[in-house]
Design a protein around this motif. Structure first.
Motif, mmCIF file in Angstrom:
data_model
loop_
_atom_site.group_PDB
_atom_site.id
_atom_site.type_symbol
_atom_site.label_atom_id
_atom_site.label_comp_id
_atom_site.label_asym_id
_atom_site.label_seq_id
_atom_site.Cartn_x
_atom_site.Cartn_y
_atom_site.Cartn_z
ATOM 1 N N ALA A 111 64.234 -17.334 -20.779
ATOM 2 C CA ALA A 111 64.996 -18.451 -20.196
ATOM 3 C C ALA A 111 65.675 -18.023 -18.902
ATOM 4 O O ALA A 111 65.669 -18.750 -17.914
ATOM 5 C CB ALA A 111 66.027 -18.960 -21.195
ATOM 6 N N ASN A 139 64.895 -19.526 -15.246
ATOM 7 C CA ASN A 139 65.999 -20.214 -14.586
ATOM 8 C C ASN A 139 66.100 -19.815 -13.116
ATOM 9 O O ASN A 139 66.747 -20.482 -12.326
ATOM 10 C CB ASN A 139 67.314 -19.898 -15.309
ATOM 11 C CG ASN A 139 68.395 -20.895 -14.980
ATOM 12 O OD1 ASN A 139 68.119 -22.089 -14.905
ATOM 13 N ND2 ASN A 139 69.609 -20.429 -14.770
ATOM 14 N N GLU A 140 65.454 -18.683 -12.763
ATOM 15 C CA GLU A 140 65.440 -18.258 -11.365
ATOM 16 C C GLU A 140 64.457 -19.124 -10.592
ATOM 17 O O GLU A 140 63.501 -19.647 -11.157
ATOM 18 C CB GLU A 140 65.008 -16.780 -11.259
ATOM 19 C CG GLU A 140 65.982 -15.812 -11.897
ATOM 20 C CD GLU A 140 67.332 -15.813 -11.199
ATOM 21 O OE1 GLU A 140 67.355 -15.859 -9.965
ATOM 22 O OE2 GLU A 140 68.356 -15.793 -11.913
ATOM 23 N N ARG A 151 57.246 -21.994 -10.862
ATOM 24 C CA ARG A 151 58.170 -22.017 -11.999
ATOM 25 C C ARG A 151 57.917 -23.204 -12.917
ATOM 26 O O ARG A 151 57.931 -23.071 -14.142
ATOM 27 C CB ARG A 151 59.599 -22.054 -11.462
ATOM 28 C CG ARG A 151 60.647 -22.178 -12.553
ATOM 29 C CD ARG A 151 62.029 -22.047 -11.999
ATOM 30 N NE ARG A 151 62.452 -23.266 -11.325
ATOM 31 C CZ ARG A 151 63.733 -23.556 -11.082
ATOM 32 N NH1 ARG A 151 64.667 -22.714 -11.443
ATOM 33 N NH2 ARG A 151 64.066 -24.671 -10.485
ATOM 34 N N ARG A 207 57.042 -23.013 -16.823
ATOM 35 C CA ARG A 207 57.913 -23.623 -17.837
ATOM 36 C C ARG A 207 57.096 -24.475 -18.793
ATOM 37 O O ARG A 207 57.321 -24.464 -19.999
ATOM 38 C CB ARG A 207 58.974 -24.499 -17.158
ATOM 39 C CG ARG A 207 60.151 -23.728 -16.632
ATOM 40 C CD ARG A 207 61.177 -24.702 -16.087
ATOM 41 N NE ARG A 207 62.351 -23.991 -15.572
ATOM 42 C CZ ARG A 207 63.392 -24.602 -15.033
ATOM 43 N NH1 ARG A 207 63.430 -25.907 -14.937
ATOM 44 N NH2 ARG A 207 64.416 -23.911 -14.597
ATOM 45 N N LEU A 219 67.348 -22.461 -21.938
ATOM 46 C CA LEU A 219 67.125 -22.965 -20.576
ATOM 47 C C LEU A 219 67.956 -24.223 -20.329
ATOM 48 O O LEU A 219 68.561 -24.391 -19.268
ATOM 49 C CB LEU A 219 65.633 -23.272 -20.393
ATOM 50 C CG LEU A 219 65.091 -23.333 -18.973
ATOM 51 C CD1 LEU A 219 65.449 -22.087 -18.188
ATOM 52 C CD2 LEU A 219 63.581 -23.509 -18.998
ATOM 53 N N LEU A 231 71.481 -23.172 -19.890
ATOM 54 C CA LEU A 231 71.724 -22.489 -18.608
ATOM 55 C C LEU A 231 72.014 -23.486 -17.484
ATOM 56 O O LEU A 231 72.717 -23.170 -16.534
ATOM 57 C CB LEU A 231 70.515 -21.636 -18.222
ATOM 58 C CG LEU A 231 70.399 -20.291 -18.929
ATOM 59 C CD1 LEU A 231 69.106 -19.598 -18.553
ATOM 60 C CD2 LEU A 231 71.583 -19.407 -18.600
ATOM 61 N N GLN A 232 71.439 -24.692 -17.607
ATOM 62 C CA GLN A 232 71.698 -25.708 -16.587
ATOM 63 C C GLN A 232 73.172 -26.100 -16.582
ATOM 64 O O GLN A 232 73.678 -26.639 -15.605
ATOM 65 C CB GLN A 232 70.862 -26.977 -16.825
ATOM 66 C CG GLN A 232 69.399 -26.745 -17.112
ATOM 67 C CD GLN A 232 68.709 -25.954 -16.041
ATOM 68 O OE1 GLN A 232 68.794 -26.272 -14.875
ATOM 69 N NE2 GLN A 232 68.038 -24.878 -16.440
ATOM 70 N N THR A 245 77.701 -16.417 -18.202
ATOM 71 C CA THR A 245 76.551 -17.103 -18.783
ATOM 72 C C THR A 245 76.645 -17.190 -20.305
ATOM 73 O O THR A 245 76.521 -18.275 -20.872
ATOM 74 C CB THR A 245 75.253 -16.367 -18.401
ATOM 75 O OG1 THR A 245 75.311 -16.046 -17.018
ATOM 76 C CG2 THR A 245 74.053 -17.243 -18.652
#
Lengths: 358, 294
Positions: free
Chosen positions: B90, B94-95, B100, B104, B177, B180-181, B206
């Motif tokens: 994740a 996320n980078e 990407r 995903r 993921l 993380l947003q 985080t």
């Protein structure tokens, strides 16, 4: 040597240029407010000063040291964010001391600094709490404390009061002013709130579309706005902007038969002009140029009475101390002191008054 | 219209569904409880009442204890690896990098596959004669000769855990993921200005925002792993030498392979009780985490 110097700085995101050549030279101990509507580039500029974003061209230096390529932690800055940005699972004490902890400052020294900052901000009793147990105002104090302990060369504030309610915002504003008077550190402060800008700043940069529209002291910005945009952005209620034409014998406001006996400034080459009048410049009495106003709405805000009406075909707002009694439908004979008239170019919006270039 | 009629009508409307639920859940459950106190066989007559004999036999038997350890081992190892790999994936996804979005989408694929397909796929990979695993490992020189990964007691469980991790880590990644947003950019920026490196930033910025959602993933995955049946049944049928036999497989063997419906039922109820306790414990933990997260 400036405490903070920004030299011909630009920033583009793809094809969109958000900053179009910013130049700033700020003396040590000044409180600079970057004032502008959202999207004007003020936050981008602050992030570039902080090192959180890279400029496309141009550079930033603090005390003569260029910051190009320097990591945010090595820039000798501290930043306070709108959302407080506290570490959720650390206590208030560790939040404040986090920057020092990361810099491996010995514990006793760190604790002393944290305690001192907490005392200054009156949050000593909260040191053992977690951020989730604090109110918005307390969180912002912690965030300010976190910046204070670092004793940086420059403080950066990104709309720090926007998330607070009106009463708290005023308290914190006074608090910030007090802190600045005491610490005398250089501050760069971003806001869209013109009251914050007027009260806090020693220097204001009004920004618009990625450029500095006007740079000056709060007094200069208010009394001699360089453009029509600045004139209407700063001040509440905003400055009245009346369209008019220079004729033999004075200025004629559109929709009004009468000529106003105002001296035509030298810079006013075109006949068409915009006349700017601050609502509080209008008075009842016998001195000054007469402006007849038919009152449509009269609002009492508490300290002042705000009157809206028509002059000719155009809307005009005037404000008076609350002790006046003015009713809807009344015809007022308002007076404008000649030195309170602001003239702006219809095309460029530039100030045309004779005092423009001092 | 009187309120008593409204109530009656509500019950009438729900009646068909209630009947179905009693029929397909209630009755079989009651039957299982009844059977667990008898010595009934799968085929033949109903069997006689034997009291708690089935339960004591099952709980004290060496097969049960060995199987319980195997189940715990499988659940702990696979869930732990899934959590770590899932979070790392994740963080990577996320980078910002080229491709990407496609990556995903691809990542979801193993999780979207039916377990049967996944298990068959990995059986082919582990095949002792033409499996890709043997080919790859010999070619890079890690092993000298082909091995039977699923046929050796030492490696069978690990081979299954690897297959299970491959299938289920995307769920953890997906949840992480999404979480993380929600990590505030300002706090990340603040940690940069404060001088925190990548590890401290993960630890203090985080992770606090990941903890709640990851707890949910942990609960879901542990309970599922504890009940595991299909992937193991297809890959090894509990072998070799019962080293990959889990509780669900033991229940199946007892009830169907050995046709002992009575003791099979008692074992099934024991497993149900354990999973329920697990779910309850996690429920409490979840509430605590939610409370701490404000």
């Amino acid at each position: 040597m400036s405490a903070l110097a920004i030299d011909n700085l630009t920033k583009s995101f793809g094809d969109v240029q958000t900053l179009k050549g910013i130049n700033i030279a700020l003396d040590s101990g000044e409180f600079l407010v970057l004032l502008g509507a959202s999207g004007c580039g003020k936050s981008t500029l602050l992030n570039i000063i902080a090192g959180l974003a890279e400029p496309t061209s141009g550079g930033v230096s603090i005390d003569g040291r260029s910051l190009t390529g320097v990591h945010p932690k090595d820039r000798d800055i501290a930043m306070v964010f709108q959302s407080y940005a506290l570490y959720p699972n650390l206590t208030v004490a560790r939040n404040i001391g986090f920057g020092l902890e990361m810099r491996r400052v010995p514990k006793p020294e760190r604790e002393r600094a944290v305690l001192e900052a907490a005392r200054l901000l009156q949050i000593e009793p909260l040191l053992d709490r977690k951020p989730s147990q604090l109110s918005g105002g307390q969180r912002q104090r912690v965030a300010i404390g976190r910046a204070l302990v670092r004793q940086p060369k420059v403080f950066l504030f990104d709309e720090p009061l926007s998330n607070l309610d009106a009463k708290l915002r005023m308290e914190m504003r006074t608090e910030l002013k007090r802190l600045h008077q005491m610490l005398k550190t250089t501050i760069v402060y971003v806001t869209h709130d013109q009251i914050e800008a007027m009260t806090l700043a020693t220097r204001i940069a009004v920004m618009r579309n990625g450029k500095i529209e006007q740079w000056g002291t709060p007094e200069a910005i208010y009394q001699r706005p360089a453009t029509a945009y600045v004139a209407t952005f700063v001040g509440a209620p905003p400055m009245n902007m009346l369209a008019g034409i220079w004729r033999e014998g004075g200025l004629q406001i559109n929709g009004l038969d009468r000529m106003l006996d105002l001296p035509r400034p030298k810079a006013a080459k075109a006949d068409k002009i915009t006349l700017g009048i601050r609502p509080e410049a209008l008075q009842l009495g016998n001195d000054g140029i007469s402006l007849p106003l038919r009152v449509d709405v009269s609002e009492l805000t508490g300290p002042e009475l705000i009157v809206t009406g028509k002059i000719g075909t155009q809307r005009l707002v005037a404000s008076f101390p609350a002790r006046h009694r003015i009713d809807t439908g009344e015809l007022l004979d308002l007076r404008l002191p000649a030195d309170q008239a602001h003239f702006f170019d219809v095309e460029t919006g530039k100030r045309l008054n004779d005092d423009s270039h001092d | 219209m009187s309120s008593s009629w409204l109530t009656t009508r509500a019950w009438l409307l729900m009646l068909p569904l209630l009947a179905v639920m009693v029929g397909v859940i209630g009755w079989p459950l009651a039957e299982t409880v009844r059977l667990s106190f008898t010595d009934a066989k799968l085929v033949g007559t109903g069997g006689d009442y034997v009291g708690l004999a089935n339960y004591s036999k099952m709980l004290t038997g060496s097969a049960f204890q060995k199987t319980l350890w195997a189940t715990l081992w499988f659940a702990l190892a696979s869930v732990a690896i899934e959590m770590v790999v899932g979070v790392l994936a994740a963080l990577l996804l996320n980078e910002k990098f080229y491709g990407r979005t496609i990556l995903r989408a691809l990542m979801i694929l193993p999780w979207a596959l039916p377990t049967v397909v996944n298990a068959t796929l990995w059986r082919l990979i582990y095949n002792p004669e033409y499996g890709a695993m043997n080919a790859a490992l010999t070619q890079i020189g890690l092993i000298d000769a082909y091995r039977s990964w699923l046929g050796e007691p030492g490696s069978a469980m690990w081979a299954i855990i690897l297959a299970d991790v491959w299938k289920n880590f995307p769920l953890v990644t997906l949840i992480a993921l999404a979480a993380l947003q929600a990590v505030p950019r300002d706090t990340i920026a603040a940690s940069l200005v404060d001088g925190a490196g990548p590890f401290r930033r993960f630890r203090y910025v985080t992770l606090p925002h990941l903890a709640g959602p990851l707890m949910v993933a942990l609960v879901l995955r542990t309970i599922e792993a504890f009940k595991v049946f299909d992937i193991i049944w297809i890959m090894t049928r509990g072998g070799p030498a019962n080293t990959t036999r889990t509780l669900s497989i033991l229940v199946y063997q007892e009830g169907f392979s050995f046709q002992r419906a009575g003791s099979g039922a008692s074992l099934a109820l024991i497993v149900t009780l354990m999973v329920s306790l697990l779910a309850l414990a996690y429920g409490g933990l979840l509430r605590k985490t939610a409370g701490r997260m404000d």
